[in-house]
Design a protein around this motif. Structure first.
Motif, PDB file in Angstrom:
ATOM      1  N   THR A  23       0.858  -1.326  -0.050  1.00 32.17           N
ATOM      2  CA  THR A  23      -0.189  -0.056   0.018  1.00 32.17           C
ATOM      3  C   THR A  23       0.949   1.115  -0.098  1.00 32.17           C
ATOM      4  O   THR A  23       2.235   1.161   0.609  1.00 32.17           O
ATOM      5  N   GLU A  24       0.253   2.513  -0.350  1.00 36.77           N
ATOM      6  CA  GLU A  24       0.982   3.477  -0.464  1.00 36.77           C
ATOM      7  C   GLU A  24       1.603   3.956   0.741  1.00 36.77           C
ATOM      8  O   GLU A  24       2.730   4.480   0.959  1.00 36.77           O
ATOM      9  N   ASP A  25       0.819   3.809   1.699  1.00 33.89           N
ATOM     10  CA  ASP A  25       1.150   4.514   3.201  1.00 33.89           C
ATOM     11  C   ASP A  25       2.572   3.639   3.550  1.00 33.89           C
ATOM     12  O   ASP A  25       3.358   4.392   4.168  1.00 33.89           O
ATOM     13  N   ALA A  26       2.682   2.378   3.300  1.00 30.27           N
ATOM     14  CA  ALA A  26       3.970   1.893   3.619  1.00 30.27           C
ATOM     15  C   ALA A  26       5.070   2.298   2.627  1.00 30.27           C
ATOM     16  O   ALA A  26       6.387   1.561   3.223  1.00 30.27           O
ATOM     17  N   TYR A  27       4.883   3.228   1.664  1.00 31.90           N
ATOM     18  CA  TYR A  27       6.037   3.442   0.823  1.00 31.90           C
ATOM     19  C   TYR A  27       7.235   3.674   1.373  1.00 31.90           C
ATOM     20  O   TYR A  27       8.528   3.366   1.122  1.00 31.90           O
ATOM     21  N   VAL A  30       9.641   1.463   3.590  1.00 35.01           N
ATOM     22  CA  VAL A  30      10.298   0.428   2.367  1.00 35.01           C
ATOM     23  C   VAL A  30      11.236   1.026   1.787  1.00 35.01           C
ATOM     24  O   VAL A  30      12.445   0.390   1.785  1.00 35.01           O
ATOM     25  N   GLU A  31      11.201   2.136   1.329  1.00 33.90           N
ATOM     26  CA  GLU A  31      12.237   3.065   0.777  1.00 33.90           C
ATOM     27  C   GLU A  31      13.407   3.262   1.708  1.00 33.90           C
ATOM     28  O   GLU A  31      14.535   3.049   1.387  1.00 33.90           O
ATOM     29  N   ARG A  32      12.881   3.649   2.862  1.00 33.92           N
ATOM     30  CA  ARG A  32      13.998   3.940   4.150  1.00 33.92           C
ATOM     31  C   ARG A  32      14.894   2.592   4.110  1.00 33.92           C
ATOM     32  O   ARG A  32      15.998   2.412   4.093  1.00 33.92           O
ATOM     33  N   ALA A  33      14.227   1.421   4.299  1.00 36.12           N
ATOM     34  CA  ALA A  33      14.728  -0.061   4.334  1.00 36.12           C
ATOM     35  C   ALA A  33      15.790  -0.030   3.098  1.00 36.12           C
ATOM     36  O   ALA A  33      16.804  -0.736   3.557  1.00 36.12           O
ATOM     37  N   ALA A  34      15.098   0.110   2.046  1.00 36.59           N
ATOM     38  CA  ALA A  34      16.014  -0.314   0.794  1.00 36.59           C
ATOM     39  C   ALA A  34      17.228   0.625   0.741  1.00 36.59           C
ATOM     40  O   ALA A  34      18.451   0.423   0.378  1.00 36.59           O
ATOM     41  N   ALA A  35      17.025   1.728   1.022  1.00 35.24           N
ATOM     42  CA  ALA A  35      18.107   2.967   1.294  1.00 35.24           C
ATOM     43  C   ALA A  35      19.181   2.343   2.362  1.00 35.24           C
ATOM     44  O   ALA A  35      20.525   2.403   1.764  1.00 35.24           O
ATOM     45  N   GLU A  36      18.885   2.010   3.159  1.00 34.51           N
ATOM     46  CA  GLU A  36      19.741   1.612   4.218  1.00 34.51           C
ATOM     47  C   GLU A  36      20.562   0.316   3.808  1.00 34.51           C
ATOM     48  O   GLU A  36      21.727   0.270   4.092  1.00 34.51           O
ATOM     49  N   ILE A  37      19.806  -0.601   3.248  1.00 39.98           N
ATOM     50  CA  ILE A  37      20.645  -1.700   2.470  1.00 39.98           C
ATOM     51  C   ILE A  37      21.462  -1.079   1.569  1.00 39.98           C
ATOM     52  O   ILE A  37      22.632  -1.959   1.370  1.00 39.98           O
ATOM     53  N   GLY A  54      -1.062  -4.729  -8.274  1.00 38.22           N
ATOM     54  CA  GLY A  54      -1.488  -3.450  -7.824  1.00 38.22           C
ATOM     55  C   GLY A  54      -0.091  -2.851  -7.491  1.00 38.22           C
ATOM     56  O   GLY A  54      -0.269  -1.451  -7.504  1.00 38.22           O
ATOM     57  N   THR A  55       0.877  -3.195  -6.955  1.00 41.37           N
ATOM     58  CA  THR A  55       1.897  -2.412  -6.623  1.00 41.37           C
ATOM     59  C   THR A  55       3.034  -2.482  -7.545  1.00 41.37           C
ATOM     60  O   THR A  55       4.192  -1.990  -7.108  1.00 41.37           O
ATOM     61  N   SER A  56       2.661  -2.872  -8.828  1.00 46.18           N
ATOM     62  CA  SER A  56       3.901  -3.083  -9.685  1.00 46.18           C
ATOM     63  C   SER A  56       4.778  -1.789 -10.027  1.00 46.18           C
ATOM     64  O   SER A  56       6.137  -1.923 -10.223  1.00 46.18           O
ATOM     65  N   ASP A  57       4.220  -0.380  -9.894  1.00 50.94           N
ATOM     66  CA  ASP A  57       4.944   0.552 -10.127  1.00 50.94           C
ATOM     67  C   ASP A  57       6.232   0.863  -9.212  1.00 50.94           C
ATOM     68  O   ASP A  57       7.212   1.435  -9.439  1.00 50.94           O
ATOM     69  N   TYR A  58       5.696   0.296  -8.011  1.00 53.70           N
ATOM     70  CA  TYR A  58       6.744   0.625  -6.671  1.00 53.70           C
ATOM     71  C   TYR A  58       8.204  -0.066  -7.095  1.00 53.70           C
ATOM     72  O   TYR A  58       9.031   0.371  -6.771  1.00 53.70           O
ATOM     73  N   SER A 267      17.017 -10.549   2.012  1.00 54.61           N
ATOM     74  CA  SER A 267      17.169  -9.889   3.179  1.00 54.61           C
ATOM     75  C   SER A 267      15.859  -9.338   3.578  1.00 54.61           C
ATOM     76  O   SER A 267      15.819  -8.742   4.590  1.00 54.61           O
ATOM     77  N   MET A 268      14.883  -9.374   2.810  1.00 49.11           N
ATOM     78  CA  MET A 268      13.433  -9.200   2.996  1.00 49.11           C
ATOM     79  C   MET A 268      13.333  -7.848   4.011  1.00 49.11           C
ATOM     80  O   MET A 268      12.567  -7.778   5.050  1.00 49.11           O
ATOM     81  N   ASN A 269      13.703  -6.706   3.326  1.00 53.60           N
ATOM     82  CA  ASN A 269      13.344  -5.246   3.799  1.00 53.60           C
ATOM     83  C   ASN A 269      14.202  -5.325   5.386  1.00 53.60           C
ATOM     84  O   ASN A 269      13.508  -4.612   6.011  1.00 53.60           O
TER      85      ASN A 269
END
Ligand code: FAD
Length: 286
Positions: A23-27, A30-37, A54-58, A267-269
């Motif tokens: 969902t958009e609210d979790a974006y 997740v982006e923070r986790a991806a950045a940290e990794i 539904g979330t393919s654009d992300y 690493s699953m976020n």
């Protein structure tokens, strides 16, 4: 950079995986986790694709941030499930526009309602479409214990060969917990003439609940040595996490000691898990 060129270098590569939010609210989280990794500077990072669609654009958005902000090569996943021809071309156009050169082409898990893919039935068909649509480096999935739906391992290996013939440049394995299963798989696929690099996929299990989920989804074998950790520490979350990371580290060290050069960590976020594994391998990866 293309992953096939990264894999061709004379070095051990380590990659991490993130999955986009549903969902958009979790974006943001997740982006923070991806950045940290990404700050751990893996050789590349893969970003899964929600076969629900539904979330393919992300997937493309996160891949683009990893590349442009952190300089890490992204591998964007794409599935047959929920993909029309138009959708596939829309995603490929977005990837080209953003300079993302690597795609992991998958069938995707069949949704609970049993809907099977309508246009591309198997990953090999999607690989062919991607191959014909641009200068992408294409990866595929492979299964040391055989895919759960396949009649036997040998047939599943023949289908891997079909994916390679369709144009895939490398394959990443499903998680496994017994390295000997991986070594014998590698031997058998080489015998079948499959020569592309195979990246070993390692899942650090950090909670007892993850164990039943992983077995259910993948059907993979959990050796007694692993199950005894779960029995002993399963109800102690911090100890279970430590034991799970240690087990995954041990698997990776054994793989590297046996000449395996490509290691992918599911690493699953979880940046803390990725960081700990990277630290555990600091001298080994030099
Ligand atoms: P395929 O290679 O198409 O195989 C699917 C089944 O069909 C197998 O049983 C195979 O033996 C059989 N088969 C293949 N070709 C043929 C043929 N021509 N005729 C008859 N049978 C055939 N899922 C997601 O939804 N999103 C992701 O981002 C994602 N990332 C993954 C990353 C990795 C590294 C792995 C290992 C899995 C990933 N998955 C993901 C899960 C994957 O989508 C499932 O395992 C799915 O069930 C199979 O995908 P595949 O690409 O291996 O399918």
């Amino acid at each position: 950079m293309k992953i096939r060129d990264i894999l061709a270098q004379d070095k051990i590569t380590i990659s991490f995986e993130v999955f986009p939010p549903k969902t958009e609210d979790a974006y943001d989280s997740v982006e923070r986790a991806a950045a940290e990794i990404a700050t751990l500077k893996p050789d590349f990072m893969s970003i899964t694709y929600g076969a629900g669609g539904g979330t393919s654009d992300y997937t493309v958005d996160i891949a683009s941030t990893i590349k442009d902000t952190y300089g890490v090569t992204p591998l964007a996943h794409l599935t047959c499930v929920s993909s029309t021809k138009e959708k596939v071309h829309h995603v490929l156009d977005q990837l080209k526009e953003k300079g993302i050169e690597n795609v992991l082409a998958l069938r995707g898990d069949i949704p609970k309602d049993g809907r099977t893919p309508e246009v591309y039935h198997y990953a090999s068909e999607l690989i062919r479409e991607i191959k014909d649509s641009g200068d992408f480096c294409i990866g595929a999935a492979c299964y040391p214990e055989g895919h759960v739906e396949s009649a036997n391992k040998s047939i599943d290996m023949d289908y891997l060969k079909q994916k390679v013939e369709a144009g895939c440049d490398f394959a990443t394995t499903q998680m496994f917990f017994d390295n000997s299963v991986f070594y014998s798989y590698l031997y058998r696929i080489r015998e079948k003439g499959i020569t592309v690099p195979i990246i070993a996929g390692i899942m650090p299990i950090t909670s007892a609940s993850q164990v039943s989920r992983s077995v259910q989804m993948s059907g993979c074998y959990m050796p007694a040595r692993f199950m005894s950790l779960v029995d002993k520490f399963g109800d102690k979350p911090v100890a279970m996490k430590q034991a799970g990371i240690a087990y995954a580290t041990d698997q990776i060290i054994d793989l590297i000691a046996n000449g395996i050069k490509g290691i992918h960590v599911y690493s699953m976020n979880k940046p803390d898990v990725a960081r700990k594994i990277k630290e555990n391998l600091s001298e080994i990866l030099k």
